[in-house]
Structure formats: C-alpha cells, structure tokens
Write an enzyme that holds these catalytic residues in place. Structure first.
Site, PDB file in Angstrom:
ATOM      1  N   GLY A 253       0.829  -1.205   0.000  1.00 56.32           N
ATOM      2  CA  GLY A 253       0.000   0.000   0.000  1.00 56.32           C
ATOM      3  C   GLY A 253       0.865   1.257   0.000  1.00 56.32           C
ATOM      4  N   ARG A 254       0.319   2.341   0.525  1.00 56.22           N
ATOM      5  CA  ARG A 254       1.018   3.620   0.535  1.00 56.22           C
ATOM      6  C   ARG A 254       2.407   3.501   1.160  1.00 56.22           C
ATOM      7  NH1 ARG A 254      -3.045   7.564   2.773  1.00 56.22           N
ATOM      8  NH2 ARG A 254      -2.549   6.363   4.625  1.00 56.22           N
ATOM      9  N   MET A 255       2.487   2.861   2.316  1.00 52.02           N
ATOM     10  CA  MET A 255       3.797   2.723   2.966  1.00 52.02           C
ATOM     11  C   MET A 255       4.633   1.634   2.289  1.00 52.02           C
ATOM     12  SD  MET A 255       4.366   4.943   5.483  1.00 52.02           S
ATOM     13  CE  MET A 255       5.562   4.216   6.645  1.00 52.02           C
ATOM     14  N   GLY A 256       4.075   0.438   2.220  1.00 50.12           N
ATOM     15  CA  GLY A 256       4.831  -0.708   1.720  1.00 50.12           C
ATOM     16  C   GLY A 256       5.327  -0.513   0.290  1.00 50.12           C
TER      17      GLY A 256
ATOM     18  N   ASN B  84       2.028  -1.006  12.520  1.00 49.10           N
ATOM     19  CA  ASN B  84       1.836  -0.312  13.798  1.00 49.10           C
ATOM     20  C   ASN B  84       1.258  -1.229  14.866  1.00 49.10           C
ATOM     21  OD1 ASN B  84       2.860   2.298  13.258  1.00 49.10           O
ATOM     22  ND2 ASN B  84       1.068   2.729  11.985  1.00 49.10           N
TER      23      ASN B  84
ATOM     24  N   GLY C  50       6.046   8.658   7.101  1.00 50.49           N
ATOM     25  CA  GLY C  50       4.855   8.929   6.302  1.00 50.49           C
ATOM     26  C   GLY C  50       5.141   8.866   4.817  1.00 50.49           C
TER      27      GLY C  50
ATOM     28  N   LYS D 148       8.355   3.460  18.822  1.00 48.84           N
ATOM     29  CA  LYS D 148       7.512   4.136  17.818  1.00 48.84           C
ATOM     30  C   LYS D 148       6.246   4.710  18.462  1.00 48.84           C
ATOM     31  CE  LYS D 148       5.949   5.169  13.626  1.00 48.84           C
ATOM     32  NZ  LYS D 148       4.527   4.992  13.581  1.00 48.84           N
TER      33      LYS D 148
ATOM     34  N   HIS E 197       7.243   7.825  20.232  1.00 51.83           N
ATOM     35  CA  HIS E 197       7.490   8.809  19.171  1.00 51.83           C
ATOM     36  C   HIS E 197       6.172   9.448  18.724  1.00 51.83           C
ATOM     37  CE1 HIS E 197       7.420   9.738  14.827  1.00 51.83           C
ATOM     38  NE2 HIS E 197       8.634  10.191  14.994  1.00 51.83           N
TER      39      HIS E 197
ATOM     40  N   GLU F 158       4.775  13.251  18.991  1.00 57.02           N
ATOM     41  CA  GLU F 158       4.238  13.886  17.772  1.00 57.02           C
ATOM     42  C   GLU F 158       2.862  14.505  18.027  1.00 57.02           C
ATOM     43  OE1 GLU F 158       4.234  11.026  14.434  1.00 57.02           O
ATOM     44  OE2 GLU F 158       2.175  11.681  14.077  1.00 57.02           O
ATOM     45  N   TYR F 159       2.010  13.794  18.750  1.00 54.91           N
ATOM     46  CA  TYR F 159       0.698  14.356  19.108  1.00 54.91           C
ATOM     47  C   TYR F 159       0.869  15.678  19.853  1.00 54.91           C
ATOM     48  CZ  TYR F 159      -2.330  10.255  18.133  1.00 54.91           C
ATOM     49  OH  TYR F 159      -3.051   9.249  17.557  1.00 54.91           O
TER      50      TYR F 159
END
Lengths: 290, 290, 290, 290
Positions: D9-12, D86, D114, D164, D167, D171-172
């Site tokens: 997908g988008r990441m992979g 995740n 991302g 992660k 992390h 980030e939040y």
C-alpha cells in the site's frame, strides 16, 4: 435596619425579599420602573436615614462603576456602600480609595447561591474593615443561611470578590468533574441506569454535594439531557482565576482545563484541530474531513 | 437475615456493626484471629443456612480472586457471593460466569463512604441480576443511608464496580478542584482568612459538599496543612477511569489531570522537568539547578 | 549601514558580531565598561549619522522602558528605535505613540535563536510600519539566517513581540512533549537504549526538529540527565500566552499545562497535593506522609 | 539481499521502491492483484532462498496476526519475520515466542516518515536480538536516511514498537502545540500575517522542525485552512501511550490533552458540556442553548 438596594433583577429581587422577611426595611431602585420603590438614586438616598447603607447589585463593570460614582455624589461622610455584584477584585481598592476620600465606607461582597439563595440563604464573602462589616452585619445575617456557616469576613477590601472568584473557579472544576463522569458512564456499555447512579450518590457517597443534587434534578427532567446543547458560557471569575494562577505561578491544571472546555463548547469548529488535520494530511496522506 | 462477611478491616468491620445494628446476623471471618467469629471459610459456610449470602470485603486482586475461588468450592447451588471490594470491573463477568457454572449467584457492589459510612450509611452501587439483588436487598437496606438515596442497581454484573470507578474518578476531580482553589487562596495577598472562607462555603454556596465539610474539618485541626506532605496515593479506580476514557474516546481532561498530579506528588524529582531544564540550557544557555 | 546597539550581553554581544560580520558598523553601549564602544547613550547618539537606527537589547520591563525614554530625549525626528528584547506586546503601542510624538519611529522585534543565533542566524519577527521596516532591513538581513526564512513583518507595532510570544508558547508545548516522551521511555521496561532512540529520530522521523537535536546533544553529555534538577524557570512569554488565551477564549490545553508543570517544578512541596492528602485522610483514613 | 515484502500500500509500496533502489531484490505480495510480484504467500516463500527475511507491512491487529501465522507455517528454521506495521508492543513478545518455537526469528520495527519516507528515508526503531538485527541490517540501511541518524536498535522484542508508540505520542503533543499557537495567532488582532510568521520560523527559530515545514506547506495551499474541518482521527499509538502513562504512573499532561482534543474534534456535540449547561441552568437560571 434600613438598606438601599440598587438592582432588583433575579439576584437583587430575591435578596430584597429575604432581607425584608428578616424584618429590615429595603428601599429598592432598578432601572425597570415596575419593580422599584423609588425612581432615582437621589430619591433612594433621601429616603434613608444617615448613616446610610447602600447595596449595589448590578452588572459588573461600567454599570457598577457608574452607579457607585453617582452614589458617591449623593451620599455623605459616614455612609457605606456594599458592592454585591461580580466585580473584579482589582476594581475594589481603587474604588474604596475614591470613596474613602469622601468619608464613605466600602465593602465588597461576593454572593453565591444562585436562584436558590432566596430560600436557602446566600453564601457571603466580604472584604473591608471590621468597622464597616459591623455596620452591615444585620443585613449579612438576614441574607446568609441560618447557622454557623455561609459568611466570611475574608480580609481587607478586595478579599470578598477574590474569595468569590476562587469559589467559582472551584465550582468550574467540580462541574467539569461531574460532567466528565457522566459522559463516561453514558458512553460505556457497562452501566444501564446512569441517572439512577447519580441519584444514588446523593447520600452516603464521597461526591455528595449540592451540585450533585442539582444534576440529579436536571436528569429527572431530561434523563439524557437531550434538550440541551453542549454549550456553556463563562462569566469572568473563571478567567480571572486562571489569570491569577499565571500571576502567582500556581499550577491550576483542573480549573484551567474546565475553562478551556467551555471555550471549546462555543466553537462551531475547532481552529486548532484544523491545524492538526492539516498536519496529518501533510505527513501521512491521512484522509481528512472537509 | 444471615450474612457471611469476609474481611473485617476498617471497612468490613464497620459494615458488620451497621448490619448487625439493623437486626441481621453476621458471621465474620478475617485472617486476624482476634476479630473473627469463625476460624475458616469452611466454618463460615457451615454456620450459614442455605441459601447463603456471603460478602467479600478484602483487598482487590489476587486476595479477592482466591477468596472467591475457595468459596466457590464450599458454597452450593442457589448461594450468592457479593464482592464489595474495589475489584476492577473487568474481573466481574469472568468471575460470575465461573460461579454461574456451579449455580452460585454473583453481585458486584461498589461501596463508598469511607470511615464515615458506619455512621452515615454507605453508598452502594450494584451490578447483577434482579433476582440476586432481591436476595441481598435486606443487607443493602441495612448498609445504605436512610431515605431514598444511597443505593443503585446500575445494571448487569460489572455495572456496580464500573459505577464506583467513575464515582471515584469524579471524586479525584472534585478533590483537585478544592486543592487548586486552596493553593491559589493561600498564594494570594488578597485574602487573610483562608480557612474561614472554606468554612463559610459549607452553607449557601454552590460548592457546598461533603468533601468541603471534610476539608473544613482538616483545616480546623491544621489551618495551613503544615503537618502534611503534598503526597497522594491513587487506588486503581482513577487509573481505570482514564483507561476507560482512552478506550471509549471520551475526553477526560480534568480527571486525567487529577490523576497525573497524584503521580507527580510522589516523584522526588520530575524526570520530565529535567528534560525541560536540559533543553533550556542547550538553546538558551539558561542557568539550571543541579 | 550604522547601528547603535544597547545591551551587549549574551544575546546582544553575539548579534553585534554577526551584524559586523555582514559589513555594518555597530556602535555598542553596555553598562559594563569593558564591553562597550561608547560610555554613554549621548555619546552613542553622537557617533551615529542621522537618520539614526538604535537597537535596544536589554532586559524587558523597567530597564527597556527607561532606556527608550532616555533615547527619546537624545534622538531626533526621523530616527528609529528597534526593541529586540522580550518586551510584553502591550508595551509596544503606548511606547511607539510617545516616540511618534517626537517624530521617532519604532519597531518591535522578537528575536529567537538563543546562543546559537550568532552562528545559525536569528529568527526575527517584526511589528511596525513598512517604511520603518525598510529603513532597518539591512540589519535584519544581517541577523537572519541566509535564505528565504527567518524573518517576518508580522503586522503593525506590537505584532513582532506578539508573534515571538506565541512562538515561545509553542516552544513550551514542544519541549514538554519531548520531556514527557523521554520520561515514559525511561520509566518503561521495554526500551533499553533511550538516548539511542532520541538520536535516531534526528532524521526520517516526524518529530525531527532543532529541539530534538539539542536534546540529543544534552543526552550525549549526560545520558540520564543525572546532573540536572527537574526545575525550570519561565520567562514571561509563556504566561502572557496563557493570559491571551483567556482574553480571547482560545483553549490552550497543552501550552497551559506546559506552563503549569514549570510552576510545579519550582515548588519544594505541592500545596494542592497537601489538600488532596488531607481530604484522603479525612474520608478514608488513608495513611498520609508527613 | 532478497526480501519478501507483504503489503504494498502507501507505505509498503514506497518502501519496496526505496529498497530496490538500493540494489536489493524485493518479492512483493499484496491482496490487490495488480501490485504484486507473486500471487500467494506460498509463492513468495518459494521465491526466496533460505535463510529468508520477510517483512510484513499490513494493518495492525488481526490482519498482521493472521499473516504472520500463515507465514509461520510456510517458513523454516533460520528464517526471519520483521513486522513493520503499527502493532501494539504487547503483541510482539507472544508472537516472537510462537515463532521461536519453530526456529523463526522476529523483529518488530516501528517505521516513521509517512509519505515522505520514500524520498527522505524512514526512521526505523527496532526490537529484537542482535543476531536478528544483523541479518536484516542491509534492508534497514536501505530504508533509513543516509547518515548517522534514522535507525535505533532500541532493545529486545517489543522495544521497536514501544519506541515508535512514544514517538507518536510526542508527535501528538508537538502537533497540538503548533495547532494551539496557530489558533491563538489567528484569534488575535495583533498579527496580520500569520502564515508569514509560521514560514519565518522555518530557520533560526527554536521551533524549527519538520512538522513546521509541513504546516507551512499546508498554509501555502490554504492560508486559513478554510478547506478543512477541525476533525482528527487517532491511530492507536496515542491511546497506548496514555495507557502506558497510567500503568507506569508517569504524568503525561500534554500528550493526554492532545489525545483528548482529538476525541473532542469528532464529537458533533459534547456530552460533558451538556452536563455543564444543565448545572448552570439549575443553579443560576442561566440561559442555555437548546
């Protein structure tokens, strides 16, 4: 004794009733012609025998300030003004100094109790000199609940409004605590009878309180609060409490958060969360709602 | 009626007194030999006529779990166990299913009221079936305060402990609200009589509550709380409330902040604030305390 | 061009170096005799050819105010004062109006970059008129980092310090976010190499930032920050940011919490948590630490 | 080296490109027929020479769990599975133990970066044994940014996903800090050029960061974010971070508040604020919005 009372709205009107019921004479003035005993401040002052005590119960800010300015022209040395409105505590000292220059005394009196005070008595928090407090004590006795509680001479001028301000800050936090607990209970699949839970806590529990009694009353009429919007105004004291926390370096996590949730409740959309959505879209290609 | 009561500590011992005062028979067991009526669970079960009702009032977690496991070996079909300890609500359903397999009923009962419950009555929040609640109702009646409040059948098994958990979450928020208000009043130069302010609020004010009564009591004995450290434990329910907020996506700003301040109170030094100090030193050359 | 620069401390001294390195002439004054080019403000003004530009880089508050007052006596119509200190934005407009009455221009300039600015360039946020900004632009160009970023003309007088204030509020929140994450990683049994985790994030991660670079640098020298106390000052901008949030009804949960944790870090014992401890003792008989 | 990669997908998909660009062979599988190199996991395993390394990059939870279960049937002793999704850190140890029983190694690898990772490199946080990390190191080298940063072997199995998670919690907090600052600047009458302020901070300022670069990019396209709703999802790591804070008694005021504001952003109306509105109506007769 005699009392001049200026402002006969929801609070002032009820207070007049309670003071009269205790056997005192109230001369009331309001800008609404149909509620008042006299048609001007001058007439009010005239009707009172010296030394006079006059209580202002009008909206905080310019109206209170100008009312007291006018009174200061009409009253005489030895008279006393009590401001029972929600004035900011920083207004009290300059005001009392202007009045002192004319020999007029001044007390600031925070008044709690809402629409129920007429029946339950009002909690009174007073700032000023011992001598001035003594002059007005019969009125305070009439307004406060019976018994040993409900009145404090908190300190010099300003201490009354300051104490009331903190009282309201605490009130914000307590209300938010109940509100959060209610939201969680309603959200959970574990509890069927949420209104019953709140009702049960009215005796025997650690959270037993007048706010809980009122919340139970609200749920009696509207068990899921479906008739209300999640929208809450704030009235100055909460903001001043947080400002004071900042000035005095006191960490008020809960009271500040309670104020901020009120701010949020009035936003049709959250600007901050637009920014969060924008960032998520930028770094993650996350879908956003637009 | 008869009740087996396991755990005769501060809470359980007081509860036994209150139940007996209402005319019921209590057979009590405790691991301390000097408090108990019987010297084993087996003897306790023997002394009760079927169908039996047994109340566990022991520390939540392993001790409660093993006590109930032992009871389940001793009790018979038609008997009923009530857990009045501070068990986590997620323990209740598996436990009730294990008991149901043997025909033993189960109620979870959150109990509020602390050391005052003996005198004022305990607020009880119960989860389970209507039939099981009915069986134990005389005991609930004995424990709860007189009048219409102080008891709720909140839902099925788990609802009692869940309701108690949220009650405690609200309690955390209310306590923190009072605590913050007190700190601010003490920090300010405006108010001389801080204990007097709190005392005055006990009648007529919006923050009137049992916690306020207790706080006034604490200030009576120690007006500046100089005998205490700013250190507070937490007891599970606060943490579970925040976990539930996370699970159910309910924003609990105030209750979470109240829990976090307790965590902070137990840290001799704040790791997070070391990190802030390190950053300030790095970018600004700001002096740091070491 | 020529610049008069008042205040040659950590920030001002570095800035003078950077401005000179860009080919401008700096006439510097400081109350320390060994750093300065001139021994009085009068001498400084004398050394500059009209129209003069004078930059104040002295502590915010009374010192800045009196420095500018003295300058306003010495400067002439057409001259320009830039305040690069951390003045509160509310001071800027009254100040600029007093100067305008004498024909002296005024810019407020928030300066970020800390001790690194000398080498990396300073981020400059400026408030004032287009014409005044144009006059000082060569100096801004010298101070800012090379490239398209690092300078904004944010609006009229006051906008520069306001923007810097919000910048610092954001900085508080970011620092606290890193600090909390670090504390959690250190507390957990899951991660062995906490400094390595922070170091790794310096490239490729979403939290990549200059503060992270600095934090990594701090951990390089002191991997567990054992040399530091968890104690952090605050410098005005964080407090003003929260005050503005209150004034404008903007919910700043994160920035306010970051400020409050700094307040907490400086308390040897938490008054609020004494109150919580007192309440727990009262209702639950919970043991307290004293 | 060879790598089996499941999930394109988008990441992979981007990761496959980057790994191939570094000279490695990727055999990719996806449930979408048009993206994949092989049409089944069995075929994927067949195409790889032993000892095999297979990377899963599929949605966390059941899909990851069942993919790894299937792989464990197909792979042989000495092979290695890396989960780059995740997954919750608590899943890693049980999973690695199941695989270890078959002689299959396991690494958990948190991946940040991302949609930009393909170009900038991905930040990788890995948990597992030294030996397993060494086997996969060429792939990690290909994925991470050039230079000394962007990769950490954080500890044993679980440490990668844990790191992660924290992390993302940081980030939040950082995102919320920027969001609050932006809201305040937009609300204020002092600053005209809000997008310019954010842009200027990209160099020289203390808040210089990749998130700021992205925010500037968002404002370039939509200077008032008028195209977005103030609505933000959360993706698990934020919640787990708060759960860990609760478990480990770490006060995370800022990260928790950042999570709660996301929850709020998704509520069409706030139940808690209905409760506050109800209370205000009850005690004060305050007008409410319905």
């Amino acid at each position: 004794m005699q009392l001049g009372l200026i402002g006969l709205g929801r609070m002032g009107g009820n207070m007049a009733d309670r003071i009269r019921a205790a056997g005192h004479e109230v001369v009331g003035f309001d800008h609404h012609p149909d509620k008042r005993d006299v048609s001007s401040l001058a007439e009010l002052v005239e009707k009172l025998a010296a030394p006079r005590v006059v209580w202002t119960m009008v909206p905080a800010g310019d109206i209170t300030e100008s009312t007291i300015d006018q009174l200061s022209e009409l009253l005489a040395e030895g008279d006393l003004i009590i401001d029972g409105g929600n004035s900011k505590f920083t207004d009290d000292r300059p005001r009392s100094e202007r009045l002192a220059a004319k020999g007029i005394g001044y007390l600031d009196c925070g008044v709690s109790g809402g629409v129920w005070g007429s029946q339950n008595g009002y909690a009174l928090m007073v700032g000023g000199t011992e001598a001035d407090v003594a002059k007005a004590m019969p009125i305070f006795e009439a307004l406060k609940p019976a018994g040993e509680f409900g009145f404090v001479h908190a300190g010099p001028v300003g201490a009354g409004h300051y104490t009331k301000m903190v009282h309201n800050g605490i009130e914000y936090g307590m209300m938010q605590a109940f509100a959060e607990g209610w939201e969680l209970l309603e959200a959970s699949e574990y509890v069927d009878n949420v209104p019953g839970a709140f009702k049960s806590w009215r005796e025997g529990s650690v959270v037993k309180s007048w706010l809980l009694d009122l919340f139970d009353r609200a749920l009696d009429g509207d068990p899921e609060l479906g008739k209300l919007k999640g929208y809450a105004e704030d009235t100055g004291e909460g903001r001043w409490t947080v400002d004071e926390a900042v000035r005095l370096a006191v960490p008020l996590h809960v009271i500040a958060a309670s104020l901020f949730t009120r701010f949020e409740s009035r936003q049709p959309d959250s600007p901050a969360m637009k920014a969060v959505a924008a960032l998520r879209q930028q770094f993650g290609g996350h879908a956003v709602v637009s």
